[in-house]
Design an enzyme around this catalytic site. Structure first.
Site, short mmCIF file in Angstrom:
data_model
loop_
_atom_site.label_atom_id
_atom_site.label_comp_id
_atom_site.label_asym_id
_atom_site.label_seq_id
_atom_site.Cartn_x
_atom_site.Cartn_y
_atom_site.Cartn_z
N SER A 220 0.99 -6.21 3.15
CA SER A 220 1.16 -4.99 3.50
C SER A 220 -0.04 -4.94 4.28
O SER A 220 -0.31 -5.44 5.07
CB SER A 220 1.50 -5.07 1.95
N MET A 362 -1.98 -2.64 -0.16
CA MET A 362 -2.16 -1.43 -1.22
C MET A 362 -0.35 -1.60 -2.07
O MET A 362 -0.03 -2.12 -1.40
CB MET A 362 -2.44 -0.46 -0.82
N ASP A 365 3.98 -3.52 -4.52
CA ASP A 365 5.07 -4.78 -4.39
C ASP A 365 5.01 -5.99 -3.52
O ASP A 365 3.74 -6.86 -3.59
CB ASP A 365 5.49 -4.00 -2.48
#
Length: 427
Positions: A220, A362, A365
């Site tokens: 991410s 962050m 996930d």
């Protein structure tokens, strides 16, 4: 506590003021200056000493790409966040900007009363904390680390770039792992957590595979430039497909895959529903779409285009090693695509014949389902804290005890090749 200082560069006075209001809603950041084009921005940087620059691409006199080139030549290392339009042309120029050293991008709000203002504001603030905060700490400011445990906004997805320009020429000569890089550090075995993070269960590792048939990656904030570095160094001879979930808005992943393909010795493309997984290919999950994998011979796992494993003529990059399926089901962990969706399908379909990698970002996930892979016996590794823009997703997996190693970004490509060649090396 210090604040993160921001320079806003846009030819629109309305947009400059709108972005400023978004930023100054938060007490930990402050706009220290504004500029209407790249030329004025270059003049203001040594005076204002910003920690981060918010940059429009379409401006008179000196546009965003010209500014990035001048920034490179002048050795300016302040991170740059691009304000991008949503159109396909905007996506291509945005990927060019990332290749030229921009750290990340956020899509422009559509107006001062638009319903997407609050979403864009959250995205802008998250990126400023990730990139501007990291830069500010590097020069001695007292800035807290960004939060890592909560679901992030859709925009958080990339790593601060190096100052040097990254070539867009696709490499020609074959490369073997570690042939032109320092030896990878010895594996860092992790202590298993006494208590898993909230919502995650302590798990015991399964039996490591003797063979890797698939590599899955969740990434991410910090991702695109991390993937550029890693895939530029990946082995041309990697014998299995790679599937990547990179949190990115719809409309950008096609151009992102094309930009990676220009610098990677493997074939990089945006994933398509029903296509075969092939060796030597990297598949990027489309924005706003979940990606799942199906093993050969499983329901939904027979690709229509490639040769099957039972075909004696199926060799090299023509051999199907499974199938990709896409869907638009509900977001998971606040994301579509979600790394957990990909990892869960890999665990169900490929068992322990996987290498799962969780990288900078962050939120959480991917952390839960990389645990499922770990418990099934898959090889699991994460990016180390020192090379992450945000040590969030890999930290949650690390704290839960779901990773065998943490690896610096500079050695990730060689580590992936080494584990794929001998997964038992993790034991």
């Amino acid at each position: 506590m210090d604040t993160i200082s921001v320079l806003v560069v846009d030819d629109s006075a309305l947009m400059r003021n709108l972005i400023t209001r978004m930023i100054e809603q938060s007490p930990d950041m402050k706009v220290v200056g504004k500029a209407m084009n790249g030329d004025f921005a270059l003049q203001k940087i040594p005076i204002l000493k910003p920690d981060i620059i918010i940059l429009d691409l379409e401006m008179p006199k000196m546009n965003g790409l010209e500014f990035l080139e001048a920034r490179r030549k002048q050795g300016i290392d302040v991170p740059v966040i691009i304000l991008s339009s949503i159109a396909r042309k905007g996506a291509k120029v945005t990927m060019d900007a990332l290749a030229m050293g921009a750290a990340d991008f956020v899509t422009k709000p559509s107006g001062s009363i638009s319903t997407d203002i609050h979403v864009v504001a959250d995205q802008v603030q998250a990126l400023i904390r990730a990139y501007g905060g990291k830069y500010a700490r590097s020069i001695g400011k007292t800035i807290p680390d960004p939060p890592v445990g909560n679901a992030e906004t859709q925009a958080g997805y990339r790593e601060a770039p190096p100052a040097e320009h990254i070539s867009t020429e696709k490499p020609a000569p074959p490369r073997t792992p570690a042939a032109d890089s320092p030896a990878a550090p010895p594996p860092r075995q992790l202590n298993r957590a006494v208590e898993a993070p909230r919502g995650l269960e302590p798990l015991q590792p399964g039996t490591l595979p003797k063979q890797i048939d698939l590599i899955v990656i969740g990434i991410s904030t910090g991702g695109p430039n991390a993937l550029r570095k890693m895939f530029a160094a990946i082995s041309r001879d990697l014998p299995v497909p790679i599937v990547v979930v990179q949190h990115m808005p719809a409309g950008f992943t096609y151009e992102f895959a094309k930009s990676l393909d220009r610098i990677c010795p493997l074939v990089v493309k945006e994933a398509e529903d029903g296509e075969d997984l092939k060796p030597g290919h990297i598949y990027i999950a489309p924005g706003d779409t979940h990606v799942q994998v199906h093993a050969p011979g499983s329901p939904g796992g027979s690709g229509a285009s490639g040769a099957s494993d039972d075909d004696p003529g199926a060799t090299g990059s023509s051999r199907s090693m499974g199938t990709i399926r896409l869907n638009r089901e509900a977001p998971e962990n606040g994301h579509r695509p979600s790394a957990d969706v990909l990892f869960r399908s890999a665990a169900k379909q490929f068992g322990n014949r996987c290498l799962a990698v969780i990288m900078t970002g962050m939120g959480r996930d991917g952390a839960r389902e990389i645990g499922t892979l770990y418990a099934n016996g898959a090889a699991t590794i994460g990016q180390d804290p020192g090379s992450c823009v945000v040590y969030g997703m890999p930290k949650v997996a690390y704290d839960a005890g779901y990773l065998y190693q943490q690896v610096p970004l500079s050695h990730m490509a060689d580590t992936i090749a080494a584990i794929t060649a001998d997964p038992q090396s993790l034991a």
